[in-house]
Enzyme design. Structure first.
Site, short mmCIF file in Angstrom:
data_model
loop_
_atom_site.label_atom_id
_atom_site.label_comp_id
_atom_site.label_asym_id
_atom_site.label_seq_id
_atom_site.Cartn_x
_atom_site.Cartn_y
_atom_site.Cartn_z
N ASP A 12 -28.34 36.91 25.09
CA ASP A 12 -27.89 36.89 23.65
C ASP A 12 -28.93 36.00 22.88
O ASP A 12 -29.88 35.59 23.35
CB ASP A 12 -26.33 36.25 23.61
CG ASP A 12 -26.32 34.86 24.11
OD1 ASP A 12 -27.21 34.39 24.58
OD2 ASP A 12 -25.26 34.59 24.20
N ASN A 46 -13.84 28.63 24.42
CA ASN A 46 -12.99 29.52 24.21
C ASN A 46 -12.99 30.76 25.40
O ASN A 46 -12.36 31.77 25.41
CB ASN A 46 -12.86 30.18 23.02
CG ASN A 46 -14.31 30.95 22.65
OD1 ASN A 46 -15.05 30.87 23.62
ND2 ASN A 46 -14.70 31.29 21.38
N HIS A 77 -15.55 32.43 26.33
CA HIS A 77 -16.56 33.60 26.20
C HIS A 77 -17.75 33.53 27.20
O HIS A 77 -18.11 32.27 27.77
CB HIS A 77 -17.18 33.41 24.67
CG HIS A 77 -18.12 32.42 24.30
ND1 HIS A 77 -18.54 32.12 23.16
CD2 HIS A 77 -19.05 31.68 25.15
CE1 HIS A 77 -19.32 31.20 23.06
NE2 HIS A 77 -19.76 30.86 24.38
N GLU A 118 -16.98 37.21 22.57
CA GLU A 118 -15.96 36.32 22.04
C GLU A 118 -14.48 36.81 22.52
O GLU A 118 -14.37 37.99 22.93
CB GLU A 118 -15.97 36.26 20.66
CG GLU A 118 -17.19 35.54 20.00
CD GLU A 118 -17.35 34.00 20.40
OE1 GLU A 118 -16.92 33.42 21.12
OE2 GLU A 118 -17.99 33.65 19.48
P1 PGA Z 1 -23.09 25.38 26.59
O1 PGA Z 1 -22.77 26.66 26.10
O2 PGA Z 1 -24.02 25.25 27.94
O3 PGA Z 1 -23.97 24.75 25.38
O4 PGA Z 1 -21.82 24.46 26.93
C1 PGA Z 1 -22.27 27.58 26.90
C2 PGA Z 1 -21.49 28.71 26.25
O5 PGA Z 1 -21.36 28.71 25.16
O6 PGA Z 1 -21.60 29.73 26.94
#
Ligand code: PGA
Length: 250
Positions: free
Chosen positions: A68, A137, A139, A144
């Site tokens: 992404d 959450n 995702h 999302e």
């Molecule tokens: P993080 O993000 O590794 O910074 O916790 C993971 C994500 O949101 O997929």
């Protein structure tokens, strides 16, 4: 099939994930890797750069596709995922830069960009190993909760994600509201999926992913439909499922 590997802590989990990626590159030097950003994979990237510098590992034939990118941040902006990938990983390897891909968050025609990115992936062939983190959450990438979209698409980020990612920005108003992400279908098409999860703040999302019903409300639960899905997690992230699963440390 879902497999869970319990590491002691962040460093240990990082080494295990680095081993997965290194093994993939050693076994198939011209493999296609699906890569992730965020805080989670930093240790694994560091370990792989070290192994490359020590002469153990060459990325000369590897192709990469990232999950992404934010909309509206140019590649030279240090908060963009382009910048992150080059700064932390790609610029330290012998990989051919034209073989590394991220969605273009500055595309003039934002609606056409997902199709362009899917086209590139389609041309390159199946991703051999997709690395993932997980959001608070549930995702994956920027898929999302609530809606399953299979192909790469433009997404409006949720408040949880904006708040969580505001740690990388001066003010939460500065966090982009839109992003481009591979879809769930794109992710599930990879031959192998490795998800790294560490820290107590991810324990609830991980519990839902492992034990909860498969639902669009927790996108990571869909990974359980994949035939080769491995979770590498530390003891803190597994703290809410440990009693139910009785996992031994690897
Ligand atoms: P993080 O993000 O590794 O910074 O916790 C993971 C994500 O949101 O997929």
């Amino acid at each position: 099939m879902m497999k869970i590997m319990k590491a002691q802590d962040y460093e240990h989990a990082s080494r295990v994930v680095a081993n997965f990626l290194a093994a993939q590159v050693l076994l198939k030097p011209d493999c296609i890797l699906g890569l992730a950003t965020g805080s989670t994979p930093l240790g694994a990237y560091q370990e792989l750069v070290k192994r490359h510098k020590e002469g153990e590992l060459s990325f000369a034939q590897v192709t990469t596709f990232n999950l992404d990118e934010y909309f509206g941040l140019p590649p030279e902006d240090e908060r963009s995922y382009h910048y992150y990938m080059h700064y932390h990983f790609l610029d330290h390897l012998d990989i051919r830069q034209e073989q590394t891909h991220l969605p273009n968050g500055m595309a003039e025609n934002l609606e056409a960009e997902p199709k362009r990115y899917d086209g590139l992936m389609h041309q390159a062939g199946q991703i051999d190993l997709q690395l993932l983190g997980i959001g608070l959450n549930g995702h994956i990438g920027f898929n999302e909760p609530g809606e399953i979209i299979n192909d790469t698409h433009v997404v409006d980020l949720t408040e949880t994600t904006i708040e969580s990612n505001s740690r990388f920005f001066q003010r939460s108003e500065d966090v982009p509201r839109k992003a481009i992400t591979m879809g769930i279908g794109t992710i599930l098409r990879a031959k192998k999926i490795v998800m790294m999860v560490t820290g107590e703040n991810k324990a609830k999302a991980l519990k839902n992913t492992i034990l909860g019903p498969i639902t669009a409300d927790v996108p990571a639960t869909l990974l359980r439909l994949h035939s080769d899905f491995t979770i590498v997690a530390d003891a803190e992230a597994l703290s809410l499922v440990q009693d139910r699963l009785d996992l031994a440390e690897i």
